[in-house]
Design a protein around this motif. Structure first.
Motif, PDB file in Angstrom:
ATOM      1  N   ALA A   3      42.432  28.294  37.326  1.00 44.19           N
ATOM      2  CA  ALA A   3      43.017  28.271  38.657  1.00 44.19           C
ATOM      3  C   ALA A   3      44.103  27.209  38.716  1.00 44.19           C
ATOM      4  CB  ALA A   3      41.934  27.978  39.682  1.00 44.19           C
ATOM      5  N   GLN A   4      45.132  27.466  39.498  1.00 45.06           N
ATOM      6  CA  GLN A   4      46.202  26.489  39.692  1.00 45.06           C
ATOM      7  C   GLN A   4      46.039  25.843  41.069  1.00 45.06           C
ATOM      8  OE1 GLN A   4      49.173  25.907  37.681  1.00 45.06           O
ATOM      9  NE2 GLN A   4      48.279  26.989  35.976  1.00 45.06           N
ATOM     10  N   SER A   5      46.438  26.532  42.121  1.00 44.59           N
ATOM     11  CA  SER A   5      46.337  25.996  43.480  1.00 44.59           C
ATOM     12  C   SER A   5      45.206  26.630  44.274  1.00 44.59           C
ATOM     13  CB  SER A   5      47.649  26.227  44.231  1.00 44.59           C
ATOM     14  OG  SER A   5      48.701  25.574  43.570  1.00 44.59           O
ATOM     15  N   PHE A   6      44.897  27.871  43.922  1.00 44.70           N
ATOM     16  CA  PHE A   6      43.841  28.609  44.607  1.00 44.70           C
ATOM     17  C   PHE A   6      43.013  29.363  43.580  1.00 44.70           C
ATOM     18  CE2 PHE A   6      47.187  28.112  47.702  1.00 44.70           C
ATOM     19  CZ  PHE A   6      46.489  27.767  48.859  1.00 44.70           C
ATOM     20  N   ALA A   7      41.754  29.587  43.918  1.00 47.15           N
ATOM     21  CA  ALA A   7      40.878  30.394  43.066  1.00 47.15           C
ATOM     22  C   ALA A   7      40.243  31.464  43.945  1.00 47.15           C
ATOM     23  CB  ALA A   7      39.796  29.532  42.434  1.00 47.15           C
ATOM     24  N   THR A   8      40.307  32.699  43.502  1.00 44.08           N
ATOM     25  CA  THR A   8      39.646  33.790  44.208  1.00 44.08           C
ATOM     26  C   THR A   8      38.344  34.092  43.483  1.00 44.08           C
ATOM     27  OG1 THR A   8      41.740  34.678  44.967  1.00 44.08           O
ATOM     28  CG2 THR A   8      39.842  36.173  44.990  1.00 44.08           C
ATOM     29  N   ILE A   9      37.252  33.999  44.221  1.00 46.72           N
ATOM     30  CA  ILE A   9      35.919  34.186  43.649  1.00 46.72           C
ATOM     31  C   ILE A   9      35.325  35.476  44.192  1.00 46.72           C
ATOM     32  CG2 ILE A   9      33.594  33.226  43.512  1.00 46.72           C
ATOM     33  CD1 ILE A   9      34.910  30.443  43.839  1.00 46.72           C
ATOM     34  N   PRO A  10      35.121  36.471  43.317  1.00 49.56           N
ATOM     35  CA  PRO A  10      34.489  37.709  43.765  1.00 49.56           C
ATOM     36  C   PRO A  10      32.980  37.508  43.913  1.00 49.56           C
ATOM     37  CG  PRO A  10      34.936  37.838  41.435  1.00 49.56           C
ATOM     38  CD  PRO A  10      35.475  36.511  41.912  1.00 49.56           C
ATOM     39  N   TYR A  11      32.359  38.252  44.810  1.00 48.93           N
ATOM     40  CA  TYR A  11      30.913  38.157  44.962  1.00 48.93           C
ATOM     41  C   TYR A  11      30.347  39.451  45.522  1.00 48.93           C
ATOM     42  CZ  TYR A  11      31.712  37.424  49.962  1.00 48.93           C
ATOM     43  OH  TYR A  11      32.092  37.578  51.260  1.00 48.93           O
ATOM     44  N   GLU A  12      29.062  39.622  45.321  1.00 41.71           N
ATOM     45  CA  GLU A  12      28.323  40.747  45.888  1.00 41.71           C
ATOM     46  C   GLU A  12      26.966  40.213  46.325  1.00 41.71           C
ATOM     47  OE1 GLU A  12      26.560  45.040  44.494  1.00 41.71           O
ATOM     48  OE2 GLU A  12      28.358  44.270  43.515  1.00 41.71           O
TER      49      GLU A  12
END
Length: 75
Positions: A3-12
């Motif tokens: 990640a650089q500035s933002f991280a997208t975390i998938p979830y279920e």
């Protein structure tokens, strides 16, 4: 990932839970941030600029259930 500035975390979320939280942990297992999540979404984006470069972990928690911690590298 990394990640650089933002991280997208998938979830279920588990079927029985309508809400939960994503917990961001440092390498020592200390909680750095908690983000509330619900079943209406499939991912959450967090800002990572306030954390120094390094290896972190995140975990989905809902009720008494916890997912396996996953690695997040911040550049």
């Amino acid at each position: 990932n990394p990640a650089q500035s933002f991280a997208t975390i998938p979830y279920e979320l588990p079927v029985s839970d309508k809400s939960g939280k994503i917990v961001l942990l440092n390498a020592e297992g200390q909680i750095l941030r908690t983000v509330q999540v619900d079943y209406n979404s499939e991912s959450v984006t967090i800002e990572t600029t306030q954390y120094p470069r390094g290896i972190y972990f995140y975990q989905l928690r809902a009720g008494n259930w916890k997912s396996q911690a996953r690695k997040l590298v911040i550049n």
